[in-house]
Design a protein around this motif. Structure first.
Motif, mmCIF file in Angstrom:
data_model
loop_
_atom_site.group_PDB
_atom_site.id
_atom_site.type_symbol
_atom_site.label_atom_id
_atom_site.label_comp_id
_atom_site.label_asym_id
_atom_site.label_seq_id
_atom_site.Cartn_x
_atom_site.Cartn_y
_atom_site.Cartn_z
ATOM 1 N N LYS A 107 0.837 -1.194 0.000
ATOM 2 C CA LYS A 107 0.000 0.000 0.000
ATOM 3 C C LYS A 107 0.876 1.250 0.000
ATOM 4 O O LYS A 107 1.928 1.282 0.638
ATOM 5 C CB LYS A 107 -0.917 -0.003 1.230
ATOM 6 C CG LYS A 107 -1.946 -1.115 1.220
ATOM 7 C CD LYS A 107 -2.836 -1.047 2.447
ATOM 8 C CE LYS A 107 -3.863 -2.181 2.452
ATOM 9 N NZ LYS A 107 -4.842 -2.051 1.335
ATOM 10 N N ARG A 108 0.409 2.262 -0.683
ATOM 11 C CA ARG A 108 1.137 3.525 -0.716
ATOM 12 C C ARG A 108 0.937 4.244 0.610
ATOM 13 O O ARG A 108 -0.180 4.596 0.965
ATOM 14 C CB ARG A 108 0.628 4.392 -1.867
ATOM 15 C CG ARG A 108 1.299 5.754 -1.959
ATOM 16 C CD ARG A 108 0.791 6.495 -3.190
ATOM 17 N NE ARG A 108 -0.646 6.671 -3.157
ATOM 18 C CZ ARG A 108 -1.256 7.715 -2.590
ATOM 19 N NH1 ARG A 108 -0.532 8.648 -1.976
ATOM 20 N NH2 ARG A 108 -2.570 7.823 -2.617
ATOM 21 N N GLN A 109 2.005 4.438 1.334
ATOM 22 C CA GLN A 109 1.921 5.084 2.647
ATOM 23 C C GLN A 109 1.979 6.600 2.490
ATOM 24 O O GLN A 109 2.989 7.150 2.050
ATOM 25 C CB GLN A 109 3.032 4.582 3.562
ATOM 26 C CG GLN A 109 2.900 3.100 3.879
ATOM 27 C CD GLN A 109 3.890 2.642 4.927
ATOM 28 O OE1 GLN A 109 4.885 3.296 5.199
ATOM 29 N NE2 GLN A 109 3.620 1.501 5.531
ATOM 30 N N ARG A 110 0.893 7.243 2.857
ATOM 31 C CA ARG A 110 0.817 8.693 2.715
ATOM 32 C C ARG A 110 1.583 9.415 3.818
ATOM 33 O O ARG A 110 2.013 10.538 3.658
ATOM 34 C CB ARG A 110 -0.654 9.119 2.700
ATOM 35 C CG ARG A 110 -1.396 8.559 1.490
ATOM 36 C CD ARG A 110 -2.881 8.864 1.539
ATOM 37 N NE ARG A 110 -3.652 7.685 1.919
ATOM 38 C CZ ARG A 110 -4.962 7.574 1.780
ATOM 39 N NH1 ARG A 110 -5.636 8.574 1.270
ATOM 40 N NH2 ARG A 110 -5.600 6.476 2.138
ATOM 41 N N GLY A 112 2.652 -2.614 3.616
ATOM 42 C CA GLY A 112 2.310 -1.202 3.676
ATOM 43 C C GLY A 112 1.234 -0.878 4.683
ATOM 44 O O GLY A 112 0.667 0.221 4.669
ATOM 45 N N GLU A 145 -5.636 0.207 6.106
ATOM 46 C CA GLU A 145 -4.235 0.621 6.021
ATOM 47 C C GLU A 145 -3.553 0.717 7.384
ATOM 48 O O GLU A 145 -2.330 0.911 7.443
ATOM 49 C CB GLU A 145 -4.126 1.969 5.304
ATOM 50 C CG GLU A 145 -4.621 1.934 3.866
ATOM 51 C CD GLU A 145 -4.495 3.268 3.174
ATOM 52 O OE1 GLU A 145 -3.510 3.990 3.426
ATOM 53 O OE2 GLU A 145 -5.398 3.608 2.378
ATOM 54 N N PHE A 146 -4.333 0.580 8.473
ATOM 55 C CA PHE A 146 -3.766 0.734 9.810
ATOM 56 C C PHE A 146 -4.282 -0.357 10.747
ATOM 57 O O PHE A 146 -5.487 -0.596 10.838
ATOM 58 C CB PHE A 146 -4.107 2.120 10.390
ATOM 59 C CG PHE A 146 -3.440 3.243 9.645
ATOM 60 C CD1 PHE A 146 -2.232 3.764 10.078
ATOM 61 C CD2 PHE A 146 -4.015 3.765 8.493
ATOM 62 C CE1 PHE A 146 -1.606 4.786 9.381
ATOM 63 C CE2 PHE A 146 -3.403 4.784 7.783
ATOM 64 C CZ PHE A 146 -2.191 5.293 8.239
ATOM 65 N N ARG A 194 4.007 8.199 7.651
ATOM 66 C CA ARG A 194 4.488 7.104 8.492
ATOM 67 C C ARG A 194 4.803 7.673 9.870
ATOM 68 O O ARG A 194 5.569 8.623 9.981
ATOM 69 C CB ARG A 194 5.723 6.454 7.869
ATOM 70 C CG ARG A 194 6.180 5.175 8.573
ATOM 71 C CD ARG A 194 7.340 4.547 7.814
ATOM 72 N NE ARG A 194 7.887 3.384 8.492
ATOM 73 C CZ ARG A 194 7.438 2.144 8.342
ATOM 74 N NH1 ARG A 194 6.443 1.918 7.529
ATOM 75 N NH2 ARG A 194 7.991 1.129 8.986
ATOM 76 N N THR A 247 3.623 -4.809 7.927
ATOM 77 C CA THR A 247 4.448 -3.660 7.561
ATOM 78 C C THR A 247 4.967 -3.786 6.137
ATOM 79 O O THR A 247 4.996 -2.814 5.376
ATOM 80 C CB THR A 247 5.631 -3.519 8.535
ATOM 81 O OG1 THR A 247 5.127 -3.364 9.872
ATOM 82 C CG2 THR A 247 6.480 -2.306 8.190
ATOM 83 N N THR A 260 5.079 -0.104 13.876
ATOM 84 C CA THR A 260 5.418 1.126 13.170
ATOM 85 C C THR A 260 5.443 2.300 14.125
ATOM 86 O O THR A 260 6.313 3.167 14.044
ATOM 87 C CB THR A 260 4.382 1.404 12.070
ATOM 88 O OG1 THR A 260 4.135 0.214 11.325
ATOM 89 C CG2 THR A 260 4.869 2.500 11.136
ATOM 90 N N GLN A 319 0.435 -0.018 8.413
ATOM 91 C CA GLN A 319 1.142 0.442 9.602
ATOM 92 C C GLN A 319 0.538 -0.196 10.854
ATOM 93 O O GLN A 319 -0.683 -0.355 10.968
ATOM 94 C CB GLN A 319 1.099 1.960 9.709
ATOM 95 C CG GLN A 319 1.815 2.645 8.549
ATOM 96 C CD GLN A 319 2.010 4.126 8.772
ATOM 97 O OE1 GLN A 319 2.460 4.554 9.832
ATOM 98 N NE2 GLN A 319 1.678 4.931 7.767
#
Length: 334
Positions: free
Chosen positions: A32-35, A292, A224-225, A37, A289, A315, A294
């Motif tokens: 996944k594209r992490q916007r 992608g 994503e989290f 971190r 992780t 993370t 977190q």
């Protein structure tokens, strides 16, 4: 005999493939594209050093250099999104009234109210703005700071209003939202899929089941989290009652206020130990992780807890003491 060999070879192939993809998920999934971190996350702005969920707390945490502010949202009678953990204001202000029954006004939070979750002896308040703020005030004050929003009520208007604020301030790339409730997270994703979401409790249980059956590497996720408690801290924290998810394999969910550790039964302590053993897994954290996703562990307030979380591959860490976590990270290699 041939059937037995077939079953064993198939099972062996499955185990080997699962182990390979667990270590190297990029072979099957695009990360996944992490916007953004984050390592340092201030829980309610840093509830141990300032009055929780206030602008004073948020300014203090941001001035310290926190990577993310975590906060909670409710909706007033006139549909204003305010930052507060509780629907009822009794604990924070001493007034027994629900936010949803009031039109927005500048409610003042009582300084020194009888709750050790509000102000600690080492409180380093950097301001006096202790009223209950609007979410838009947080967005305006910290335009570059990621914000983690806990949607506290299963309310369609609240979810829509938060989404509208995020869009108005162009913060889709700086916001994550959700709740432990599956229905709330589903509504959040449906309302605005451009805002990152967290795993709800039900999805965490599913993820654990997939992990222990070897299926996790094969399954895609939209979240994503991965935000989880560290169950073992309940056994160390004698003075504070903690609301915690004790997550046990194959669907056991225990979400309740636990007794103080010294009064807990052996079975309760066993459940917490088992949940900690099953949930705090470096292989799980590393896999997520690498995909992608977190991994945030909450709410940790001691150096040994910080160290354990990061050693396991988390993370980031949510804390009530942003100063203490900052000092720890200064000496802990990235």
């Amino acid at each position: 005999m041939s059937a037995t060999l077939y079953v064993l070879s198939t099972l062996g192939g499955y185990v080997l493939t699962s182990a390979l993809l667990l270590k190297c998920p990029g072979l099957l999934h695009r990360p996944k594209r992490q916007r953004f971190r984050c390592r340092h996350i201030s829980h309610r702005g840093g509830a141990g050093e300032n009055l929780e969920n206030t602008m004073a707390a948020f300014h203090h945490a941001v001035n310290l250099g926190t990577d993310m502010l975590e906060l909670d949202c409710h909706l007033t009678k006139d549909e204003q999104v305010v930052v507060s953990h509780d629907e009822n204001l009794k604990r924070s202000t001493g007034v027994d009234v629900n936010i949803s029954d009031l039109k927005y006004s500048l409610w003042l939070v009582k300084s020194g109210h009888s709750s050790d979750r509000f102000v600690s002896p080492e409180c380093q308040c950097e301001g006096t703005d202790n009223r209950i703020p609007l979410l838009q005030e947080v967005f305006e004050a910290f335009p570059e700071t990621p914000v983690n929003i806990d949607i506290k009520m299963n309310n369609n208007v609240l979810i829509r209003k938060v989404s509208e604020l995020v869009s108005r301030y162009k913060r889709e790339h700086l916001t994550v939202w959700g709740n432990v409730n599956y229905e709330i997270v589903s509504k959040c994703f449906k309302e605005n899929s451009d805002i990152a979401t967290i795993f709800c409790a039900q999805r965490v249980l599913l993820l654990l089941g997939l992990f222990y059956t070897g299926l996790l590497p094969f399954i895609p996720f939209k979240e994503e989290f991965f935000e989880i408690p560290m169950p073992s801290i309940i056994l160390k924290n004698i003075s504070t009652k903690i609301l915690i998810c004790a997550l046990v394999i194959f669907g056991f969910l225990f979400l309740n206020r636990l007794k103080e550790p010294e009064k807990m039964s052996r079975s309760q302590k066993f459940i917490i130990w088992l949940a900690d053993t099953l949930l705090m897994r470096k292989a799980l954290f590393d896999h997520l992780t690498a995909r992608g996703i977190q991994v945030y562990v909450w709410v940790l307030n001691e150096e040994q807890e910080y160290k354990r979380a990061f050693d396991l591959g988390a993370t980031g860490v949510m804390t009530d003491y942003p100063t203490k976590l900052k000092e720890f990270l200064h000496n802990y290699p990235a």
